[in-house]
Design a protein around this motif. Structure first.
Motif, PDB file in Angstrom:
ATOM      1  N   GLU A 128      56.319  62.169 -16.090  1.00  0.00           N
ATOM      2  CA  GLU A 128      54.897  62.358 -15.776  1.00  0.00           C
ATOM      3  C   GLU A 128      54.536  61.398 -14.645  1.00  0.00           C
ATOM      4  O   GLU A 128      54.953  60.254 -14.665  1.00  0.00           O
ATOM      5  N   GLY A 138      53.711  68.304 -14.793  1.00  0.00           N
ATOM      6  CA  GLY A 138      52.317  68.125 -14.381  1.00  0.00           C
ATOM      7  C   GLY A 138      52.140  67.888 -12.887  1.00  0.00           C
ATOM      8  O   GLY A 138      53.069  67.559 -12.144  1.00  0.00           O
ATOM      9  N   GLU A 139      50.901  68.034 -12.489  1.00  0.00           N
ATOM     10  CA  GLU A 139      50.551  67.974 -11.078  1.00  0.00           C
ATOM     11  C   GLU A 139      50.949  66.660 -10.408  1.00  0.00           C
ATOM     12  O   GLU A 139      51.416  66.647  -9.276  1.00  0.00           O
ATOM     13  N   CYS A 140      50.745  65.546 -11.095  1.00  0.00           N
ATOM     14  CA  CYS A 140      51.030  64.254 -10.469  1.00  0.00           C
ATOM     15  C   CYS A 140      52.505  64.119 -10.101  1.00  0.00           C
ATOM     16  O   CYS A 140      52.846  63.674  -9.009  1.00  0.00           O
ATOM     17  N   GLY A 179      50.612  72.444 -14.252  1.00  0.00           N
ATOM     18  CA  GLY A 179      49.414  72.241 -15.071  1.00  0.00           C
ATOM     19  C   GLY A 179      48.919  70.818 -14.935  1.00  0.00           C
ATOM     20  O   GLY A 179      49.650  69.947 -14.486  1.00  0.00           O
ATOM     21  N   CYS A 180      47.691  70.588 -15.309  1.00  0.00           N
ATOM     22  CA  CYS A 180      47.155  69.228 -15.297  1.00  0.00           C
ATOM     23  C   CYS A 180      46.287  69.044 -16.530  1.00  0.00           C
ATOM     24  O   CYS A 180      45.096  69.155 -16.454  1.00  0.00           O
ATOM     25  N   PRO A 181      46.918  68.741 -17.648  1.00  0.00           N
ATOM     26  CA  PRO A 181      48.364  68.732 -17.884  1.00  0.00           C
ATOM     27  C   PRO A 181      48.873  70.132 -18.196  1.00  0.00           C
ATOM     28  O   PRO A 181      48.065  71.007 -18.475  1.00  0.00           O
ATOM     29  N   HIS A 214      41.345  67.012 -20.058  1.00  0.00           N
ATOM     30  CA  HIS A 214      40.719  67.295 -18.769  1.00  0.00           C
ATOM     31  C   HIS A 214      39.912  68.593 -18.792  1.00  0.00           C
ATOM     32  O   HIS A 214      40.149  69.520 -18.012  1.00  0.00           O
ATOM     33  N   ARG A 223      40.760  62.086 -14.617  1.00  0.00           N
ATOM     34  CA  ARG A 223      42.202  62.056 -14.393  1.00  0.00           C
ATOM     35  C   ARG A 223      42.746  60.640 -14.164  1.00  0.00           C
ATOM     36  O   ARG A 223      43.921  60.446 -13.883  1.00  0.00           O
ATOM     37  N   GLY A 272      50.792  58.339 -13.480  1.00  0.00           N
ATOM     38  CA  GLY A 272      50.064  59.439 -14.107  1.00  0.00           C
ATOM     39  C   GLY A 272      48.984  58.870 -14.991  1.00  0.00           C
ATOM     40  O   GLY A 272      48.784  57.659 -15.027  1.00  0.00           O
ATOM     41  N   CYS A 273      48.298  59.741 -15.709  1.00  0.00           N
ATOM     42  CA  CYS A 273      47.177  59.265 -16.512  1.00  0.00           C
ATOM     43  C   CYS A 273      47.519  59.269 -17.992  1.00  0.00           C
ATOM     44  O   CYS A 273      46.681  58.995 -18.826  1.00  0.00           O
ATOM     45  N   PHE A 274      48.744  59.634 -18.310  1.00  0.00           N
ATOM     46  CA  PHE A 274      49.213  59.758 -19.675  1.00  0.00           C
ATOM     47  C   PHE A 274      48.784  61.076 -20.317  1.00  0.00           C
ATOM     48  O   PHE A 274      49.132  61.381 -21.448  1.00  0.00           O
ATOM     49  N   GLY A 275      48.020  61.879 -19.586  1.00  0.00           N
ATOM     50  CA  GLY A 275      47.566  63.157 -20.128  1.00  0.00           C
ATOM     51  C   GLY A 275      48.719  64.105 -20.434  1.00  0.00           C
ATOM     52  O   GLY A 275      48.668  64.871 -21.394  1.00  0.00           O
ATOM     53  N   CYS A 276      49.770  64.044 -19.626  1.00  0.00           N
ATOM     54  CA  CYS A 276      50.911  64.929 -19.879  1.00  0.00           C
ATOM     55  C   CYS A 276      51.629  64.528 -21.170  1.00  0.00           C
ATOM     56  O   CYS A 276      52.084  65.382 -21.920  1.00  0.00           O
TER      57      CYS A 276
END
Ligand code: SF4
Lengths: 179, 483
Positions: free
Chosen positions: A58, A84-86, A148-150, B168, B60, A13-17
């Motif tokens: 995540e 999250g989406e990932c 969600g993303c996130p 995002h 992303r 993941g991108c750590f956004g979550c």
């Protein structure tokens, strides 16, 4: 009574979550009163020290280490949530599914405008990349999915508090999106 | 007997980077490497997507500083739609983007200081890891934790007001921005109930600088001597030499402060910057072409920016900058741990910039977009929290991306991080037969100073988790330690 124990992981993941979890802002101080954190990049606990109640995942799986880590989480957590989406469907990294991994490597290392070495990294120290990116539920059983993303911070907060209090969560229609 | 030591992150940061240290027969370090083991293939899978998706797709890669990717990609697509670089946008678009960017710098630098660095300062690097973390800070130093949480929240709210979402967002579009700032939103930031207003943020940002200076005065040895090595430094600067994190020209200085890249335009960055591939890491090694692969490597980020710029265009940060520069007598600062000091000065600058922008009536303008003659190629650069970020795209007649090249901040710092690791390895591992907790910690502290964004190259939110294993001459593991 001992507090419920929460563990978190970020796979591909991108750590956004995780950042969205931090976006619950001052409620984070409440959360620390409500639960105890175990293995998580937030608190630096590297290995499970006890059985956890909730695992927050995540990211999907793009290499062998992600898979091992996910299986380890399933073993150590009673409830596992794909956040999250990932985690739910691979997300942005899964855009490489359908493209041979060799082409991805060639584009990054052989065709790159700023590179003239013409080699692809291949050392024994770097792990195997999977043929494609897998969503978590294709590897282990996942109990809940948080879209969600996130996912919005409020949604994460509501989900956690609903789980902790045993009440059903109210998922509004507009939360069901992958923006 | 020759041996190899592996230091491997074991949580999520895990799977992304690890360190190997090879010892020779006399237990002296013969080689040390930071391997980046994550690979996504972005350059290939973005091909075929329409160019206007780049600003929302590429962020992303990294949820810790998504705004940086969002804006760098937007700047590249500005060029593609014929809006030019920087000055080409309408004042409203340019300033909304700047506000978004400084909000991002503020939240990211805050996160780094309060969540990552403060536990070490408050509890000491030898404290029990169980409390030496952000949750420990929240339990033992609630005031400070509340400050960190609220400062980050403020930055995130600025991002939401300009980008539409905290993480995002979609605010920047090719050639401009899709919203302006309403007076209601503006007043909320200017006069919001304590502590969520910009004046409080500026005073807290100043307090954080003071906190560090105080710590520094008590721990000079550690801060000044830990991992010091000569390096070139690279960043964007404004045309007049001011610190500018959103737009400018490329400047690089050598360890003595001599300019080795003299304020060049960045559309043809590839004339000046090359990248070396080494078989043992997925992360490339950028270098200045004029100096070659061996000597051309450079540092980016807060330390580099304060080494390249001539002054900071806001008063409080400028005052701190002068004190900071005086400490090295105006020469480039090559002390790795001074990165924290530089970062906090920038954070103060970001808070001052946010106020300046909020007071600018251009933010309520209604001209949001610029269009010109479309071209097939564009480059966007900016200074992300962790350093210079390069985005480069080419498109075909169908508006599809056919080439993408990204050099992210942490990649630029690849060689400096490797240098820091080998500096520490040589000074603490040589001649030792066993790994101790302190030795592992030292490696961690050296890497952490660079705030490696190891997800855009891979992401470290917590401190880099480590696993060290000792290998003998045949590569067999003879000892393993985790922390
Ligand atoms: S779901 Fe979105 S925010 Fe979460 S890890 Fe994936 S890309 Fe990042």
């Amino acid at each position: 009574m001992s507090k419920p124990v929460v563990a978190t992981a970020s796979l591909a993941g991108c750590f956004g979550c995780h950042m969205s979890l931090l976006d619950i802002d001052d409620r984070i101080l409440q959360l620390i009163d409500l639960v105890e954190f175990n293995k998580s990049p937030i608190d630096d606990i590297k290995t499970f020290t006890k059985e956890c109640d909730i695992g927050f995942i995540e990211g999907g799986c793009c290499n062998s280490e992600n898979v091992e880590n996910l299986i380890n989480f399933r073993k150590n957590c009673k409830v596992l949530i794909s956040v999250g989406e990932c985690a739910i469907m691979g997300g942005l990294p899964a855009m490489r599914n359908g493209i041979p991994i060799r082409e991805c490597l060639e584009e990054a290392y052989l065709n790159c405008v700023t590179v003239d070495d013409k080699i692809i990294p291949n050392d024994e120290e770097i792990p195997m990349i999977l043929d494609r990116v897998y969503p978590c539920h294709e590897i282990v059983k996942i109990d809940y999915f948080l879209p969600g993303c996130p996912p919005r911070a409020d949604l994460i907060w509501e989900a956690l508090t609903a789980l902790l209090s045993g009440k059903p969560i109210n998922l509004p229609y507009e939360a069901l999106k992958y923006d | 007997m020759a041996r190899k030591i592996t230091i491997e992150p074991v949580t999520r940061v895990e799977g992304h980077g690890k360190v190997t240290i090879h010892l020779d027969d006399n237990n002296n370090v013969s080689q040390s490497r930071l391997h980046i083991v994550e690979f996504r293939g972005f350059e290939r899978f973005v091909q075929g997507r329409p160019y206007w998706e780049a600003p929302v797709l590429v962020q992303r890669l990294c949820g810790i500083c998504p705004v940086s990717h969002h804006l760098a990609a937007a700047k590249a697509t500005d060029v593609i739609v014929g809006a030019g670089t920087g000055e080409g946008l309408t004042p409203t678009a340019e300033k909304m983007r700047r506000l978004m960017h400084y909000g991002q710098i503020f939240q990211s630098h805050t996160l780094h200081f309060f969540h990552l660095v403060s536990p070490d300062l408050l509890f000491g690097v030898d404290a029990d890891p169980a409390i030496r973390n952000v949750i420990g800070v929240a339990m033992k130093h609630k005031d400070l934790a509340v400050q960190g949480v609220m400062m980050r929240k403020f930055g995130q709210e600025i991002i939401r007001a300009t980008a539409g979402k905290k993480i995002h967002g979609t605010g920047a579009i090719p050639g401009g921005i899709n919203k302006n700032l309403s007076l209601k939103e503006r007043d909320e930031f200017l006069k919001g109930a304590d502590p969520l207003n910009i004046d409080k943020m500026i005073s807290w940002a100043q307090a954080a600088v003071d906190f560090f200076k105080d710590y520094h005065s008590k721990h000079k040895d550690m801060i000044d001597r830990f991992s010091v090595f000569p390096s070139n430094h690279l960043s964007l600067v404004r045309k007049d030499g001011a610190l500018d994190l959103y737009h400018g020209v490329l400047r690089a200085v050598d360890p003595n402060g001599t300019k080795i890249l003299n304020d060049v335009e960045y559309q043809e960055y590839y004339k000046y910057i090359g990248e070396e591939v080494r078989s043992w890491s997925y992360m490339k090694f950028p270098y200045l072409k004029s100096l070659g692969k061996k000597d051309g490597w450079y540092t980016v980020g807060p330390l580099a920016r304060l080494n390249t710029c001539d002054f900071i265009p806001t008063p409080l940060a400028q005052k701190e900058f002068e004190r900071y520069k005086a400490y090295t007598k105006g020469k480039p600062n090559n002390m790795s741990l001074h990165m924290h000091w530089a970062r906090l000065i920038e954070n103060l600058h970001a808070a001052e910039m946010i106020k300046k922008l909020l007071l600018d009536r251009d933010l309520q303008g209604t001209k949001l977009l610029t269009r010109g003659k479309k071209v097939h190629e564009g480059v966007g650069l900016l200074e992300a929290p962790r350093g210079t970020l390069f985005h480069h795209y080419k498109i075909n007649d169908q508006d599809q991306i056919i080439m993408a090249n990204l050099i992210v901040s942490t990649t630029n710092n690849n060689e400096p991080m490797n240098q820091a690791v080998s500096y520490v390895a040589r000074s603490v591992f040589s001649g030792k037969a066993e790994i101790t907790e302190g030795m592992m910690n030292s490696v961690e502290v050296a890497i952490r100073a660079y705030d490696p964004c190891l997800s855009c190259a891979t992401h470290a939110l917590g401190k880099m988790p480590l696993e060290i294993s000792l290998h003998d001459a045949h590569g067999d593991i003879i000892d393993v330690r985790q922390k």
